[in-house]
Scaffold this motif. Structure first.
Motif, short mmCIF file in Angstrom:
data_model
loop_
_atom_site.label_atom_id
_atom_site.label_comp_id
_atom_site.label_asym_id
_atom_site.label_seq_id
_atom_site.Cartn_x
_atom_site.Cartn_y
_atom_site.Cartn_z
N PHE A 71 -48.24 -17.59 9.02
CA PHE A 71 -47.22 -18.62 8.88
C PHE A 71 -47.63 -19.61 7.79
O PHE A 71 -46.85 -19.92 6.88
N LEU A 72 -48.87 -20.07 7.87
CA LEU A 72 -49.34 -21.05 6.88
C LEU A 72 -49.33 -20.44 5.48
O LEU A 72 -48.92 -21.08 4.51
N LEU A 73 -49.79 -19.17 5.38
CA LEU A 73 -49.81 -18.54 4.06
C LEU A 73 -48.40 -18.45 3.49
O LEU A 73 -48.19 -18.63 2.29
N SER A 74 -47.42 -18.18 4.35
CA SER A 74 -46.06 -18.10 3.81
C SER A 74 -45.51 -19.49 3.46
O SER A 74 -44.70 -19.61 2.56
N ILE A 75 -45.98 -20.51 4.17
CA ILE A 75 -45.58 -21.88 3.80
C ILE A 75 -46.04 -22.19 2.37
O ILE A 75 -45.36 -22.90 1.63
N VAL A 100 -52.62 -25.87 -2.06
CA VAL A 100 -53.88 -26.56 -1.78
C VAL A 100 -53.88 -27.13 -0.36
O VAL A 100 -54.84 -26.98 0.40
N LEU A 101 -52.76 -27.75 0.01
CA LEU A 101 -52.65 -28.30 1.37
C LEU A 101 -52.76 -27.19 2.42
O LEU A 101 -53.51 -27.32 3.40
N VAL A 102 -52.01 -26.11 2.18
CA VAL A 102 -52.02 -25.01 3.14
C VAL A 102 -53.42 -24.42 3.26
O VAL A 102 -53.89 -24.12 4.36
N ASN A 103 -54.09 -24.30 2.14
CA ASN A 103 -55.43 -23.74 2.16
C ASN A 103 -56.37 -24.59 3.01
O ASN A 103 -57.20 -24.07 3.76
N LYS A 104 -56.20 -25.89 2.91
CA LYS A 104 -57.00 -26.81 3.75
C LYS A 104 -56.72 -26.53 5.22
O LYS A 104 -57.63 -26.43 6.04
N LEU A 105 -55.42 -26.42 5.55
CA LEU A 105 -55.04 -26.17 6.94
C LEU A 105 -55.56 -24.82 7.43
O LEU A 105 -56.05 -24.71 8.54
N VAL A 106 -55.44 -23.79 6.56
CA VAL A 106 -55.91 -22.46 6.95
C VAL A 106 -57.42 -22.52 7.21
O VAL A 106 -57.91 -21.99 8.21
N GLY A 107 -58.14 -23.20 6.35
CA GLY A 107 -59.58 -23.33 6.52
C GLY A 107 -59.93 -24.00 7.84
O GLY A 107 -60.93 -23.69 8.48
N HIS A 108 -59.04 -24.88 8.27
CA HIS A 108 -59.21 -25.57 9.53
C HIS A 108 -59.18 -24.56 10.69
O HIS A 108 -59.91 -24.71 11.67
N TYR A 109 -58.32 -23.52 10.56
CA TYR A 109 -58.22 -22.54 11.63
C TYR A 109 -59.26 -21.44 11.51
O TYR A 109 -59.86 -21.02 12.48
N ASP A 110 -59.42 -20.94 10.31
CA ASP A 110 -60.32 -19.81 10.13
C ASP A 110 -60.77 -19.73 8.67
O ASP A 110 -59.97 -19.44 7.79
N LYS A 111 -62.04 -19.97 8.46
CA LYS A 111 -62.57 -20.03 7.10
C LYS A 111 -62.38 -18.72 6.33
O LYS A 111 -62.23 -18.70 5.12
N ASP A 112 -62.34 -17.58 7.07
CA ASP A 112 -62.26 -16.28 6.41
C ASP A 112 -60.99 -16.09 5.61
O ASP A 112 -60.92 -15.26 4.72
#
Lengths: 310, 308
Positions: A229-233, A294-306
């Motif tokens: 979901f975040l990646l598509s955002i 950039v924002l989404v990447n921060k959020l994704v990193g929050h869930y799973d660094k991989d």
């Protein structure tokens, strides 16, 4: 690298890595020419482009291109359309893909499961040009299959190609149609990764199949869902030019409901030869995309660094 | 395939199981059917007579079976053959070149002893974050590189993609370092290690990425629309696009009275069915090749997402 040893060390390393560097060379040259060099071209957004001057020789015109883009009202319209379409696509595709993935795993007939999965994946492989023909086949006012159905049921023919309100539904449908099989593969993989002992425990506790789906399967695939979901955002300001252009084309009657940033950029450039404004729209989009990614990447990193890109 | 293994173990057969079965078979069957129907309608349209379509509209089965549309498509077979040849050459050449570049790059970025790999990785990833947009790219191809109307304008834009690079890299990262180290102790240079040790081990990734690249070339019409002006150079999808739109243009002319409808009926040119027949001729190979390549795509999506 400002002392002598540093420079020497650098060249020593470069020599040591010469084979690696040679292997990287084609991709690096390619990326420099086709990705980094065009980035410098964004200055065109602040210029009045002429052929003889090119990117560098054309005169500056400050924010004129942006002024035109914003004051004409097009900026608001295409940005709204792009975002709303993407929101609809993301929600509807995610829900349907998850439903398909869950229900496919519940099907025990192996052949039925395989055949239906293959059929769902098929639309992913064809070009949007072909989808455009299919849309015409279904929605054409004179010959469309849908109008044939409507008249057979005693209704009046609907002129879909002059009826902008119909297009959000048509576009959402075809976007789902093309992506349902492809997208569900990810969720299928996530479901396959669930530990079977959890299901056994649920069965012992007396859970029925629906409870098993809602209390085990869906919570267990949530991490995958959130990441996807975040990646598509991240792409929410990108319009799928292929789709919009092949389904809507240059049908100006539909623009209020179907014009997205990418189709406007294209039209400004190719149809109107307005390089400056097209570049301005493009830069506007690139900046919005950059910020969201950039924002989404921060959020994704929050869930799973991989899953982060950088 | 992902859904190979039944996941549910032994469950009691109660009313809930039956209800779920009905929902699962019903829903998946319906979605699968909806995915198939547009193909069938195009197929049915292509085998119908023009008259039946203009009178009744499209349907699920051929009306007044006719191969007239296909005869029109192949009236001048060279046109279709040429478009096919262009696309096939581009697809083969682009896939091969793209795979070579992507494999070399991914191999280097996956080698842990290469201290600069993070810097280079960022160099590539950054291009997915920010782009110059359409206009600078358009000027680059058309004017700076002067590739207007050249096959290179179709080949180059799709040659390299960071997403494919990521799939490849995550695959190569899965190869045990000891294998590569052993090759080096045996005196293999980097290129030999790559070709003789790594490449045989990453065949599935090569197939997956290769097919992704090939599909992108096969389905490309966009670059042709932007950069190709000579009809003889059109690749398959853009050829279809042009044909379909020319038919539309022809119809508009008739409506405006520039071409009298008598002329049209005298040449009796199928238009609606012709579109459908053209679409079938263009789609055919993909649908036929599809069962054989599907599993590689499934693989690619799963790997790509884990480290995407």
């Amino acid at each position: 690298m400002n002392n002598k040893k540093g420079v020497k060390g650098f060249f020593k390393k470069a020599y040591k890595y010469r084979a690696f560097l040679l292997m990287l060379l084609p991709a690096v040259v390619y990326t420099l020419i086709f990705a980094y060099y065009p980035m410098t071209g964004v200055v065109l957004a602040f210029k009045k482009y002429n052929f003889s001057g090119g990117i560098w020789g054309s005169p500056w015109n400050g924010f004129e291109n942006f002024k035109f883009f914003f004051q004409s009202g097009q900026a608001g319209l295409v940005t709204r359309n792009t975002v709303l379409y993407n929101v609809a696509f993301i929600i509807i595709n995610t829900v349907t893909q998850i439903a398909v993935a869950i229900l496919l795993t519940e099907i025990h007939g192996k052949h039925f499961r395989k055949v239906s999965q293959s059929l769902m994946f098929l639309p992913y492989f064809i070009s949007w040009v072909i989808v455009g023909v299919m849309a015409f086949n279904i929605f054409s006012s004179d010959y469309g299959f849908l109008n044939r159905l409507i008249t057979a049921l005693g209704g009046e023919k609907v002129a879909f190609y002059t009826k902008p309100e119909a297009w959000p539904f048509i576009l959402v449908f075809f976007n789902l149609w093309k992506g349902v099989g492809y997208g569900s593969v990810m969720y299928l993989a996530a479901i396959m990764g669930i530990d079977t002992s959890i299901y056994e425990a649920a069965a012992i506790d007396g859970a029925n199949v629906f409870q098993r789906i809602f209390k085990v399967t869906i919570p267990m695939i949530m991490p995958t869902t959130i990441i996807l979901f975040l990646l598509s955002i991240g792409g929410i300001f990108k319009g799928n030019f292929d789709m919009f252009y092949n389904l809507v084309g240059t049908n100006g009657l539909l623009y209020n409901y179907t014009d997205v940033i990418d189709t406007l950029t294209f039209r400004a450039l190719v149809t109107n030869n307005n390089y400056g404004m097209s570049a301005a729209v493009g830069l506007f989009q690139s900046v919005l995309c950059f910020i969201t990614v950039v924002l989404v990447n921060k959020l994704v990193g929050h869930y799973d660094k991989d899953y982060t890109l950088f | 395939m992902a859904a190979e293994r039944s996941h549910l173990g032994k469950v009691r057969k109660g009313g809930d199981v039956i209800a779920l079965n009905i929902i699962a078979y019903g829903f998946c069957g319906l979605v699968a059917l909806l995915c198939l129907v547009p193909f069938l309608m195009v197929l049915a349209g292509s085998f119908s007579s023009e008259q039946a379509i203009t009178q009744n509209g499209f349907s699920l089965l051929p009306q007044d079976f006719s191969v007239e549309a296909y005869k029109t498509v192949f009236r001048d077979p060279m046109v279709v053959v040429r478009a096919y040849a262009t696309t096939i050459c581009l697809t083969i050449g682009g896939t091969f070149l793209g795979l070579c570049i992507q494999t070399m790059t991914a191999y280097v970025l996956a080698r842990k002893e290469f201290e600069w790999r993070n810097a280079f990785s960022f160099f590539f990833y950054f291009t997915t974050l920010f782009s110059g947009g359409l206009v600078p790219y358009y000027i680059l191809i058309n004017q700076t590189l002067n590739l207007r109307d050249s096959y290179l304008a179709l080949l180059l834009p799709l040659l390299f993609s960071v997403y494919n690079l990521l799939i490849m890299k995550s695959y190569i990262l899965g190869i045990p370092d000891s294998l590569i180290d052993a090759a080096k102790i045996d005196g293999c240079g980097e290129f030999r290690t790559l070709v003789q040790v790594v490449v045989p081990l990453i065949k599935p990734a090569l197939a997956t990425v290769g097919l992704f690249i090939a599909l992108a070339y096969w389905n490309d019409w966009y670059n042709a629309m932007l950069y190709i002006k000579t009809e003889e150079k059109y690749p398959l999808q853009y050829f279809l696009y042009q044909q379909v739109n020319n038919i539309e243009g022809y119809k508009k002319l008739i409506a405006n009275g520039s071409v009298s409808s008598a002329v049209v009926s005298s040449v009796n040119l199928p238009t609606q069915t012709l579109k459908m027949a053209l679409t079938i001729v263009v789609t055919g190979p993909i649908v036929l090749a599809y069962p054989f390549v599907q599993k590689y795509f499934v693989q690619g999506i799963t790997i790509g997402a884990v480290k995407g």
